[in-house]
Design a protein around this motif. Structure first.
Motif, PDB file in Angstrom:
ATOM      1  N   ALA A 187       0.796  -1.228   0.000  1.00 24.33           N
ATOM      2  CA  ALA A 187       0.000   0.000   0.000  1.00 24.33           C
ATOM      3  C   ALA A 187       0.826   1.274   0.000  1.00 24.33           C
ATOM      4  O   ALA A 187       0.370   2.314  -0.491  1.00 24.33           O
ATOM      5  CB  ALA A 187      -0.939   0.007   1.205  1.00 24.33           C
ATOM      6  N   ALA A 188       2.041   1.231   0.571  1.00 22.10           N
ATOM      7  CA  ALA A 188       2.830   2.460   0.678  1.00 22.10           C
ATOM      8  C   ALA A 188       4.300   2.117   0.881  1.00 22.10           C
ATOM      9  O   ALA A 188       4.647   1.052   1.416  1.00 22.10           O
ATOM     10  CB  ALA A 188       2.341   3.316   1.840  1.00 22.10           C
ATOM     11  N   GLY A 236      -4.811   7.031  -0.182  1.00 20.79           N
ATOM     12  CA  GLY A 236      -5.317   7.112   1.179  1.00 20.79           C
ATOM     13  C   GLY A 236      -4.669   6.163   2.165  1.00 20.79           C
ATOM     14  O   GLY A 236      -5.028   6.163   3.347  1.00 20.79           O
ATOM     15  N   ALA A 237      -3.703   5.376   1.708  1.00 20.23           N
ATOM     16  CA  ALA A 237      -3.090   4.370   2.580  1.00 20.23           C
ATOM     17  C   ALA A 237      -2.424   4.986   3.809  1.00 20.23           C
ATOM     18  O   ALA A 237      -2.337   4.342   4.859  1.00 20.23           O
ATOM     19  CB  ALA A 237      -2.072   3.547   1.796  1.00 20.23           C
ATOM     20  N   LEU A 238      -1.941   6.204   3.688  1.00 16.68           N
ATOM     21  CA  LEU A 238      -1.241   6.848   4.802  1.00 16.68           C
ATOM     22  C   LEU A 238      -2.085   7.903   5.518  1.00 16.68           C
ATOM     23  O   LEU A 238      -1.577   8.617   6.378  1.00 16.68           O
ATOM     24  CB  LEU A 238       0.064   7.481   4.300  1.00 16.68           C
ATOM     25  CG  LEU A 238       1.086   6.505   3.735  1.00 16.68           C
ATOM     26  CD1 LEU A 238       2.305   7.251   3.205  1.00 16.68           C
ATOM     27  CD2 LEU A 238       1.500   5.478   4.791  1.00 16.68           C
ATOM     28  N   ASP A 239      -3.362   7.976   5.190  1.00 20.98           N
ATOM     29  CA  ASP A 239      -4.236   8.930   5.871  1.00 20.98           C
ATOM     30  C   ASP A 239      -4.276   8.608   7.368  1.00 20.98           C
ATOM     31  O   ASP A 239      -4.594   7.479   7.766  1.00 20.98           O
ATOM     32  CB  ASP A 239      -5.655   8.861   5.307  1.00 20.98           C
ATOM     33  CG  ASP A 239      -5.762   9.468   3.920  1.00 20.98           C
ATOM     34  OD1 ASP A 239      -4.769  10.069   3.458  1.00 20.98           O
ATOM     35  OD2 ASP A 239      -6.830   9.337   3.303  1.00 20.98           O
ATOM     36  N   GLY A 240      -3.925   9.569   8.196  1.00 25.50           N
ATOM     37  CA  GLY A 240      -3.964   9.373   9.642  1.00 25.50           C
ATOM     38  C   GLY A 240      -2.824   8.556  10.207  1.00 25.50           C
ATOM     39  O   GLY A 240      -2.818   8.254  11.408  1.00 25.50           O
ATOM     40  N   ALA A 241      -1.845   8.189   9.386  1.00 26.26           N
ATOM     41  CA  ALA A 241      -0.734   7.377   9.879  1.00 26.26           C
ATOM     42  C   ALA A 241       0.072   8.154  10.908  1.00 26.26           C
ATOM     43  O   ALA A 241       0.406   9.320  10.711  1.00 26.26           O
ATOM     44  CB  ALA A 241       0.164   6.961   8.717  1.00 26.26           C
ATOM     45  N   GLN A 242       0.406   7.482  12.024  1.00 34.46           N
ATOM     46  CA  GLN A 242       1.183   8.137  13.062  1.00 34.46           C
ATOM     47  C   GLN A 242       1.939   7.109  13.879  1.00 34.46           C
ATOM     48  O   GLN A 242       1.628   5.922  13.855  1.00 34.46           O
ATOM     49  CB  GLN A 242       0.259   8.950  13.981  1.00 34.46           C
ATOM     50  CG  GLN A 242      -0.799   8.131  14.672  1.00 34.46           C
ATOM     51  CD  GLN A 242      -1.728   8.996  15.514  1.00 34.46           C
ATOM     52  OE1 GLN A 242      -1.362  10.079  15.939  1.00 34.46           O
ATOM     53  NE2 GLN A 242      -2.944   8.513  15.765  1.00 34.46           N
TER      54      GLN A 242
END
Length: 204
Positions: free
Chosen positions: A136-137, A179-185
């Motif tokens: 995905a990323a 969108g795979a990294l949306d909100g990634a933290q």
């Protein structure tokens, strides 16, 4: 090294042809899957290109004792079969129980061949194969002016961190799935398969 898995089998591709569906070798260099026989030459190339401090980088904390992601370790060979470049991708998770992703590196080319387009060809091939295999990323630590041409930026890495000293602006990412990294933290954590003791050189 990962040839046992049929889904990860990757034919050789010549520079200028980064499609995994084609296997002809038409140029001076070809990209192929890394094999166990390449380890010595690969380590020597990394020493020439990056020096002894390469083992102290934060990225190494995520690679040490692990295998590269299945089917995602490549070398560039010249007409005689000599290893002229290398790139690997590694399985990581983004934070505790977070999204699965890949960490790319090291990408290195024999210093004597640094202007032959080998690094660009390895990058494009690695990204193409990662996407083909359903990842995905991809993240990496590197110079944005160079990696932007391959679709990498720091736009979605502001809430992510490496497990050790690093320059925040050099943590870059490219989504292979929108969108795979949306909100990634969170801090990146190693998620790859562990090496057996006799295979430790593979983790460098």
């Amino acid at each position: 090294m990962e040839a046992g898995a049929s889904r990860a089998t990757t034919p050789s591709v010549a520079f200028g042809d980064i499609s995994p569906s084609r296997g002809e070798i038409a140029g001076a260099f070809a990209i192929t899957a890394e094999t166990a026989a390449d380890i010595g030459a690969r380590e020597a190339l990394l020493d020439r290109a990056m020096g002894p401090k390469r083992r102290k980088k934060s990225s190494e904390k995520l690679r040490r004792g692990r295998r590269p992601s299945e089917g995602l370790a490549f070398v560039a060979r010249d007409a005689s079969g000599t290893v002229a470049g290398t790139v690997r991708l590694w399985d990581v998770v983004l934070g505790e129980g977070g999204t699965a992703a890949l960490l790319l590196g090291p990408l290195a080319v024999d210093p004597a061949l640094k202007n032959a387009g080998i690094g660009s060809a390895l990058m494009r091939h690695a990204v193409t194969e990662a996407e083909r295999l359903g990842h995905a990323a991809i993240l990496l630590v590197g110079d944005a002016p160079y990696y932007e041409r391959f679709g990498f930026s720091a736009a979605k890495t502001g809430s992510l961190a490496m497990p050790g000293p690093y320059e925040r602006h050099r943590l870059l990412a490219r989504e292979l799935v929108v969108g795979a990294l949306d909100g990634a933290q969170g801090t990146l954590k190693a998620a790859g398969r562990k090496l057996k003791a006799q295979g430790l050189p593979l983790a460098a």
